[in-house]
Design a protein around this motif. Sequence first.
Motif, PDB file in Angstrom:
ATOM      1  N   ASP A 176       0.849  -1.193   0.000  1.00 12.75           N
ATOM      2  CA  ASP A 176       0.000   0.000   0.000  1.00 12.75           C
ATOM      3  C   ASP A 176       0.886   1.245   0.000  1.00 12.75           C
ATOM      4  O   ASP A 176       1.424   1.640   1.029  1.00 12.75           O
ATOM      5  CB  ASP A 176      -0.918  -0.017   1.236  1.00 12.75           C
ATOM      6  N   VAL A 177       1.039   1.821  -1.183  1.00 11.85           N
ATOM      7  CA  VAL A 177       1.889   3.001  -1.292  1.00 11.85           C
ATOM      8  C   VAL A 177       1.037   4.140  -1.834  1.00 11.85           C
ATOM      9  O   VAL A 177       0.480   4.048  -2.932  1.00 11.85           O
ATOM     10  CB  VAL A 177       3.076   2.732  -2.254  1.00 11.85           C
ATOM     11  N   ARG A 178       0.899   5.199  -1.021  1.00 13.02           N
ATOM     12  CA  ARG A 178       0.120   6.356  -1.463  1.00 13.02           C
ATOM     13  C   ARG A 178       0.919   7.633  -1.242  1.00 13.02           C
ATOM     14  O   ARG A 178       1.651   7.736  -0.263  1.00 13.02           O
ATOM     15  CB  ARG A 178      -1.203   6.437  -0.701  1.00 13.02           C
TER      16      ARG A 178
ATOM     17  N   ARG B 275       7.822   5.397  -6.300  1.00 13.00           N
ATOM     18  CA  ARG B 275       8.835   4.361  -6.071  1.00 13.00           C
ATOM     19  C   ARG B 275       9.967   4.571  -7.053  1.00 13.00           C
ATOM     20  O   ARG B 275       9.759   4.587  -8.258  1.00 13.00           O
ATOM     21  CB  ARG B 275       8.237   2.984  -6.341  1.00 13.00           C
ATOM     22  N   VAL B 276      11.161   4.733  -6.562  1.00 14.23           N
ATOM     23  CA  VAL B 276      12.322   4.881  -7.438  1.00 14.23           C
ATOM     24  C   VAL B 276      13.422   3.951  -6.936  1.00 14.23           C
ATOM     25  O   VAL B 276      13.983   4.192  -5.863  1.00 14.23           O
ATOM     26  CB  VAL B 276      12.854   6.333  -7.468  1.00 14.23           C
TER      27      VAL B 276
ATOM     28  N   GLY C 120      15.576  -7.905  -8.772  1.00 14.30           N
ATOM     29  CA  GLY C 120      14.271  -7.344  -9.151  1.00 14.30           C
ATOM     30  C   GLY C 120      13.535  -6.830  -7.936  1.00 14.30           C
ATOM     31  O   GLY C 120      12.972  -5.734  -7.943  1.00 14.30           O
ATOM     32  N   ILE C 121      13.537  -7.630  -6.852  1.00 15.37           N
ATOM     33  CA  ILE C 121      12.860  -7.203  -5.605  1.00 15.37           C
ATOM     34  C   ILE C 121      13.671  -6.087  -4.961  1.00 15.37           C
ATOM     35  O   ILE C 121      13.127  -5.084  -4.508  1.00 15.37           O
ATOM     36  CB  ILE C 121      12.737  -8.394  -4.633  1.00 15.37           C
ATOM     37  N   ASP C 122      14.993  -6.269  -4.942  1.00 15.02           N
ATOM     38  CA  ASP C 122      15.876  -5.293  -4.299  1.00 15.02           C
ATOM     39  C   ASP C 122      15.712  -3.908  -4.916  1.00 15.02           C
ATOM     40  O   ASP C 122      15.678  -2.905  -4.233  1.00 15.02           O
ATOM     41  CB  ASP C 122      17.323  -5.781  -4.470  1.00 15.02           C
TER      42      ASP C 122
ATOM     43  N   ASP D 223       6.977  -3.236  -8.791  1.00 15.73           N
ATOM     44  CA  ASP D 223       6.298  -2.219  -9.586  1.00 15.73           C
ATOM     45  C   ASP D 223       5.647  -2.791 -10.843  1.00 15.73           C
ATOM     46  O   ASP D 223       4.599  -2.346 -11.269  1.00 15.73           O
ATOM     47  CB  ASP D 223       7.292  -1.130 -10.008  1.00 15.73           C
ATOM     48  N   HIS D 224       6.337  -3.772 -11.471  1.00 15.46           N
ATOM     49  CA  HIS D 224       5.880  -4.183 -12.805  1.00 15.46           C
ATOM     50  C   HIS D 224       5.477  -5.648 -12.924  1.00 15.46           C
ATOM     51  O   HIS D 224       4.807  -6.010 -13.887  1.00 15.46           O
ATOM     52  CB  HIS D 224       6.983  -3.907 -13.830  1.00 15.46           C
ATOM     53  N   VAL D 225       5.935  -6.502 -12.028  1.00 12.63           N
ATOM     54  CA  VAL D 225       5.715  -7.936 -12.247  1.00 12.63           C
ATOM     55  C   VAL D 225       4.783  -8.551 -11.211  1.00 12.63           C
ATOM     56  O   VAL D 225       3.803  -9.209 -11.561  1.00 12.63           O
ATOM     57  CB  VAL D 225       7.070  -8.700 -12.251  1.00 12.63           C
TER      58      VAL D 225
END
Length: 599
Positions: free
Chosen positions: A135-137, A141-142, A236-238, A244-246
């Motif tokens: 839950d990111v509001r 995310r970078v 990918g997780i790190d 974000d995409h998968v």
Amino acid sequence: MHTRRLMRWRDRLSIATLLALLMLLVAPVASARVDVVVLPERGITTDLKQRAGVLPVTPALDPDPSRLMGLGGFSVFDPALDASAGRMLLSLQVQADEVDGSHVLRVPRRFFQQFDIFILTPDGELRTASLSLGDVRGAQRVGREFAVPFPARVGEPTRIVMLVETAQGSLRPVQLSIQDAEGFARRASGTTLVLGLVFGILLGLVFHNLMLYLSLRRRGHLLYVVAMLSLLLVLGIDSGLLQDHVLPEALLPHEPRIYVLLVASLLVTASLFFQVFVDSPRHLPRLDPWIGRLRWPLAVLGLVQLVLPATYFVAAAVGVQALSSLMLLLLLWAAALASHRGIFEGKVFLLAWSLLVASNLARTLLTLDLIEGSWLIEHLFYIGAVLEAAILAMGLSFRVRELRHGHDEALRKHSAARQLANIDPLTGAYNRRFLEHHLDALVAGKPGAGSSPGMVMIDLDDFKHINDTHGHVAGDEVLRELVRRCQQVLREDDVLCRLGGDEFVVVLRDSREADAVEVARRLHEKITRAPFVVDGCVVEVSASVGVVPRLEGAKSGGDPVEVLRWADAALYRAKGLGRNCIAVYGGDDMPGASPPTVR
Ligand SMILES: Nc1nc2c(ncn2[C@@H]2O[C@H](COP(=O)(O)OP(=O)(O)OP(=O)(O)O)[C@@H](O)[C@H]2O)c(=O)[nH]1
């Protein structure tokens, strides 16, 4: 006595004054730490945790943002809290240096469970951001961070309050920083570029080795593919790309468990790869069983933690981390030992994994604030991963090339040996053994054996006489010269064999009837036209020739020896006709026999 007492009072007074002065000096420093943080127009302001006010969270706390903003009682952030803070409020006052500007608050994205951020801008606007798994509001995310934007004004502080609940009960690895928005955007695009390159190269290497596995079926390539895919997913997780995409939305809350599983999978597959690549069962017979023994608990714990209740998960994750580190140490030790013994694959493995470990170590030191941060160190882990994958891939290719070279050499020796077994050592023509195989292949219609071939049989006339007159050595030379002359007439794919003694057979490829007779004439002419000269002596040589123009009957009849009988019959006819001539096989009564060709 009186004077002494006075002295004591004077001493006491001066010490007290000194202490008071010291207190005066320390007090502003201490209060400055919870005061306004002045942000420069450009660049990063780090160590914000140390400059924040802190308030432990009680069950009675009302998380309503407007109430939180009004809260007082924040105390100076105590570094001791780093080791023990579970839930707390952090409060920061930030303002711009000389020019108003947009800034972002940077929060690492892996080390906390819940991070609610409330920002009260100088305009009175309240911004909220929620950073938790799944839950990111109000944040971007970078890479490995969340970025929360806010405006900063000169002389008008922006207040930031953070409600923090850390997963590991410590704020130690959370490095809070603020950067100007423009610089952050540049940095973000740099990160995207690095990650794109890293993932592109890694995927390319994985694909390349998958193709190699499919064509060569060597286990090393398959294990490389699985190990590097695990590494790719860990990265990918790190880096946050996977989330974000998968990863589907529903899986996001399970990110830590997936990460722990991937770490276990990476070390398990790396250990399998090591055993095959370095051939540790052969080179390290005492150490190798330990790699196998450690693999099982690591694999089992990696899987079990997926279904453990949340209360046991942290313990299981720590267990997987510990076993992974142990496995890594064991592999590095084994690789160092193999490398010490001069095993090439040991050196490659040691170099590749050392690079990855060193780059990861540098980043850990950075996270713990033990070294100065830089763009390079932040991205070093990814660069280390690519280098590792590339070095291992090169090591594998080198090994395959060496094996292929050895295989080619063995093939070459094998074919040379076969060649020797099929060649007549005196003349260099094929021998009877080869002729029989060749005729068998012709009859069976094997590919490469040709079609409709004819046969020519040559026998020297009175060779015994040549031997008797000029000696056996000269006779040998005559046989060698005969073969040389025949080869000048024949095509490359005609097969010249020595049946034995002074008798030779030529199997012609794709000849028509007229061709076989024509070749026989040319052979006969080549043998008889010019005299043989052996050791300066002229040796008169003549030959009788029998021709079978078409072997098709033999092909369907299925008996190769039959063909030899036909050729022998034609030769016998030529001898009967007075030698030094050609006879053509044309059936039972040999109607096709040509008139004798006499020189
Ligand atoms: N120099 C030499 N002579 C060989 C070799 N192998 C067989 N011979 C001799 O070749 C001769 C073959 O003779 P034959 O084929 O029986 O008869 P010929 O003398 O050629 O007479 P026709 O064939 O009837 O014309 C024998 O004297 C063998 O000893 C060899 O490797 N080298």
